[in-house]
Design a protein around this motif. Structure first.
Motif: not given
Length: 73
Positions: A49-61
């Motif tokens: 889990f990467d807690p530093d993701m952006t909204k866009g990257d989190a959505s893709k992940r």
């Protein structure tokens, strides 16, 4: 007398229909709800889990991990 009002319809896509790369807030830090769900998906998939993701990257992940864990819609 009819007191109902109609909501104006628009041809513009709603936020859920817009590609992630076109989100105006996609570069902001992911939301608490995204972080919580993404952490759960990462645990289920056995991935980090990467807690530093952006909204866009989190959505893709999230989309990627939903497919991997069978939680996809």
């Amino acid at each position: 007398m009819d007191d109902t009002t109609e909501t104006p319809k628009s041809d513009a896509p709603g936020n859920a229909d817009k590609p992630v790369d076109e989100w105006t807030t996609g570069g902001e830090a992911m939301t608490g709800a995204q972080a919580s769900y993404l952490k759960t998906l990462c645990e289920e998939a056995g991935e980090e889990f990467d807690p530093d993701m952006t909204k866009g990257d989190a959505s893709k992940r999230i989309d990627e991990l939903q497919g991997k864990t069978g939680r996809g819609t």
